[in-house]
Enzyme design. Structure first.
Site, PDB file in Angstrom:
ATOM      1  N   PHE A 191       0.815  -1.218   0.000  1.00 54.47           N
ATOM      2  CA  PHE A 191       0.000   0.000   0.000  1.00 54.47           C
ATOM      3  C   PHE A 191       0.848   1.268   0.000  1.00 54.47           C
ATOM      4  CE2 PHE A 191      -4.078  -1.858   2.082  1.00 54.47           C
ATOM      5  CZ  PHE A 191      -4.403  -2.420   0.860  1.00 54.47           C
ATOM      6  N   ILE A 228      -3.366 -11.817  -1.076  1.00 53.62           N
ATOM      7  CA  ILE A 228      -4.376 -12.437  -1.932  1.00 53.62           C
ATOM      8  C   ILE A 228      -3.753 -12.813  -3.273  1.00 53.62           C
ATOM      9  CG2 ILE A 228      -6.343 -11.297  -0.834  1.00 53.62           C
ATOM     10  CD1 ILE A 228      -6.236  -9.145  -3.028  1.00 53.62           C
ATOM     11  N   HIS A 276      -7.499 -13.148   4.035  1.00 48.67           N
ATOM     12  CA  HIS A 276      -8.253 -12.197   3.212  1.00 48.67           C
ATOM     13  C   HIS A 276      -8.654 -12.800   1.864  1.00 48.67           C
ATOM     14  CE1 HIS A 276      -6.247  -8.787   5.740  1.00 48.67           C
ATOM     15  NE2 HIS A 276      -7.253  -9.344   6.365  1.00 48.67           N
ATOM     16  N   CYS A 327     -23.636 -12.768 -12.905  1.00 56.58           N
ATOM     17  CA  CYS A 327     -23.687 -14.234 -12.902  1.00 56.58           C
ATOM     18  C   CYS A 327     -24.515 -14.715 -14.096  1.00 56.58           C
ATOM     19  CB  CYS A 327     -24.302 -14.713 -11.589  1.00 56.58           C
ATOM     20  SG  CYS A 327     -24.534 -16.484 -11.507  1.00 56.58           S
ATOM     21  N   CYS A 339     -27.836 -16.657 -12.600  1.00 52.95           N
ATOM     22  CA  CYS A 339     -28.967 -16.006 -11.916  1.00 52.95           C
ATOM     23  C   CYS A 339     -28.958 -14.483 -12.099  1.00 52.95           C
ATOM     24  CB  CYS A 339     -28.929 -16.354 -10.426  1.00 52.95           C
ATOM     25  SG  CYS A 339     -27.672 -15.457  -9.501  1.00 52.95           S
TER      26      CYS A 339
HETATM   27  P1  NAD Z   1       1.102  -2.843   4.348  1.00 56.99           P
HETATM   28  O1  NAD Z   1       1.184  -2.284   2.972  1.00 56.99           O
HETATM   29  O2  NAD Z   1       0.318  -2.141   5.359  1.00 56.99           O
HETATM   30  O3  NAD Z   1       2.597  -3.026   4.940  1.00 56.99           O
HETATM   31  C1  NAD Z   1       3.599  -3.643   4.254  1.00 56.99           C
HETATM   32  C2  NAD Z   1       4.888  -3.491   5.065  1.00 56.99           C
HETATM   33  O4  NAD Z   1       5.899  -4.222   4.382  1.00 56.99           O
HETATM   34  C3  NAD Z   1       5.378  -2.037   5.163  1.00 56.99           C
HETATM   35  O5  NAD Z   1       5.588  -1.704   6.526  1.00 56.99           O
HETATM   36  C4  NAD Z   1       6.721  -2.031   4.382  1.00 56.99           C
HETATM   37  O6  NAD Z   1       7.720  -1.268   5.032  1.00 56.99           O
HETATM   38  C5  NAD Z   1       7.115  -3.485   4.415  1.00 56.99           C
HETATM   39  N1  NAD Z   1       7.877  -3.933   3.244  1.00 56.99           N
HETATM   40  C6  NAD Z   1       7.680  -3.617   1.941  1.00 56.99           C
HETATM   41  N2  NAD Z   1       8.528  -4.316   1.162  1.00 56.99           N
HETATM   42  C7  NAD Z   1       9.286  -5.063   1.992  1.00 56.99           C
HETATM   43  C8  NAD Z   1      10.323  -5.994   1.795  1.00 56.99           C
HETATM   44  N3  NAD Z   1      10.762  -6.305   0.579  1.00 56.99           N
HETATM   45  N4  NAD Z   1      10.886  -6.582   2.883  1.00 56.99           N
HETATM   46  C9  NAD Z   1      10.454  -6.281   4.143  1.00 56.99           C
HETATM   47  N5  NAD Z   1       9.461  -5.416   4.393  1.00 56.99           N
HETATM   48  C10 NAD Z   1       8.877  -4.819   3.329  1.00 56.99           C
HETATM   49  O7  NAD Z   1       0.604  -4.325   4.146  1.00 56.99           O
HETATM   50  P2  NAD Z   1      -0.104  -5.348   5.116  1.00 56.99           P
HETATM   51  O8  NAD Z   1       0.441  -5.236   6.504  1.00 56.99           O
HETATM   52  O9  NAD Z   1      -0.074  -6.650   4.433  1.00 56.99           O
HETATM   53  O10 NAD Z   1      -1.620  -4.884   5.202  1.00 56.99           O
HETATM   54  C11 NAD Z   1      -2.349  -4.249   4.218  1.00 56.99           C
HETATM   55  C12 NAD Z   1      -3.429  -5.062   3.486  1.00 56.99           C
HETATM   56  O11 NAD Z   1      -3.065  -5.016   2.128  1.00 56.99           O
HETATM   57  C13 NAD Z   1      -3.589  -6.510   3.777  1.00 56.99           C
HETATM   58  O12 NAD Z   1      -4.890  -6.700   4.179  1.00 56.99           O
HETATM   59  C14 NAD Z   1      -3.384  -7.228   2.441  1.00 56.99           C
HETATM   60  O13 NAD Z   1      -4.478  -8.103   2.209  1.00 56.99           O
HETATM   61  C15 NAD Z   1      -3.451  -6.160   1.393  1.00 56.99           C
HETATM   62  N6  NAD Z   1      -2.513  -6.233   0.256  1.00 56.99           N
HETATM   63  C16 NAD Z   1      -2.160  -7.432  -0.299  1.00 56.99           C
HETATM   64  C17 NAD Z   1      -1.232  -7.470  -1.352  1.00 56.99           C
HETATM   65  C18 NAD Z   1      -0.843  -8.806  -1.928  1.00 56.99           C
HETATM   66  O14 NAD Z   1      -1.630  -9.741  -1.932  1.00 56.99           O
HETATM   67  N7  NAD Z   1       0.397  -8.946  -2.411  1.00 56.99           N
HETATM   68  C19 NAD Z   1      -0.669  -6.293  -1.832  1.00 56.99           C
HETATM   69  C20 NAD Z   1      -1.072  -5.064  -1.249  1.00 56.99           C
HETATM   70  C21 NAD Z   1      -2.001  -5.056  -0.197  1.00 56.99           C
HETATM   71 ZN    ZN Z   2     -25.591 -16.462  -9.377  1.00 56.62          ZN
END
Ligand code: NAD
Ligand code: ZN
Length: 256
Positions: free
Chosen positions: A38, A108, A126, A159, A162
């Site tokens: 994010f 995800i 999630h 869908c 439905c």
């Molecule tokens: P977040 O974006 O809040 O935090 C990610 C953290 O990872 C940050 O603090 C950052 O400093 C750190 N970071 C980034 N790259 C890094 C690396 N290479 N090594 C170590 N640290 C690193 O994400 P979150 O805590 O997962 O929560 C946010 C929500 O975002 C979750 O609910 C998630 O489902 C969703 N999300 C998922 C994806 C995915 O599926 N890849 C991508 C973006 C957001």
């Molecule tokens: Zn349906």
């Protein structure tokens, strides 16, 4: 301040001593695979504000659904091109050595599956982007079917059985957490001996509560994250560094 190399050696020692490791992963574990979190500059989340993606907005009006499906089309393309990195592969290596109890993930993107962790070890709090669900009749569709329709120009696919409302089977903000996964996550942190929180800012609750729960149950808590997190003060070890390089070195030291 203790240098990262010393901390990595200590963590490798703890991995050697542990047999019930739980990994808790967030968006940061996948940035080295090309999927931005994010906060990182650039990428998808600058064009769209993910916190706008609430369940209420999605079901609320057609215009919101149109924007959301446009976003999901880009996300499908991004996720399908992404490959697991050294941090995902490290968790698969821990499973092969019978050291891994579970990977609880907020992600995800299905990269833990691609890395080789088995279905019974992966807990997706999630949901994921592989399936699409009809909110009216409950039917599940493969994402490819829906992606094909989006690429053919449909803006809000419905869908075919439905005419109900389709939604990616990921958990939106404002949507209840999946009960089975929450129960599995609770069970896995009970009596875990080491919890590795990797690439999560630990701000999205209730998911972010699991590393602290693991610590309370008596396990060691290690946080690997580029930036400080809300739980650093509670951890036995904090490594502010990149997940891929840290985990590759930990595995090299601990499992070779
Ligand atoms: P977040 O974006 O809040 O935090 C990610 C953290 O990872 C940050 O603090 C950052 O400093 C750190 N970071 C980034 N790259 C890094 C690396 N290479 N090594 C170590 N640290 C690193 O994400 P979150 O805590 O997962 O929560 C946010 C929500 O975002 C979750 O609910 C998630 O489902 C969703 N999300 C998922 C994806 C995915 O599926 N890849 C991508 C973006 C957001
Ligand atoms: Zn349906």
């Amino acid at each position: 301040m203790v240098k990262s190399t010393e901390k990595i050696s200590r963590l490798a020692q703890w991995v050697r001593e542990s047999s019930k490791i739980v990994a808790f992963t967030g968006a940061g574990i996948s940035t080295e695979s090309g999927i931005p979190d994010f906060r990182s500059p650039g990428g998808l989340w600058e064009q769209y504000d993910p916190t706008d993606f609430t369940y209420q907005k999605f079901i609320g009006d057609t215009k919101s659904r149109e924007i959301l499906w446009e976003f999901f089309q880009s996300a499908y393309e991004l996720f399908s091109q992404a490959e697991p990195n050294a941090a995902h592969l490290a968790l698969a290596a821990l499973e092969r050595k019978n050291k891994l109890r579970a990977v609880i993930t907020q992600n995800i993107d299905s990269l833990h599956h691609k890395a080789g962790n088995s279905l019974e070890k992966i807990i997706e709090l999630h949901g994921n982007m592989e399936r699409v669900v009809c909110l009216d009749c409950g039917r599940f569709l493969d994402k490819q079917q829906v992606l094909t329709r989006l690429l053919q120009g449909e803006t809000v696919p419905d869908c075919e059985d439905c005419s109900g409302m389709l939604k990616p089977d990921a958990v939106f903000f404002g949507e209840p957490m999946p009960l089975d996964e929450m129960n599995r996550a609770h069970q896995s942190v009970e009596a875990c001996d080491l919890c590795l929180s990797i690439g999560s800012s630990l701000v999205v609750y209730p998911a972010a509560g699991f590393p602290l729960m693991a610590k309370k149950q008596g396990g060691r808590l290690v946080i690997i994250n580029r930036e400080p997190t809300s739980a650093d003060a509670h951890a036995d070890l904090v490594i502010h560094d990149s997940a891929g390089s840290v985990m590759a070195e930990v595995i090299r030291l601990a499992l070779s």
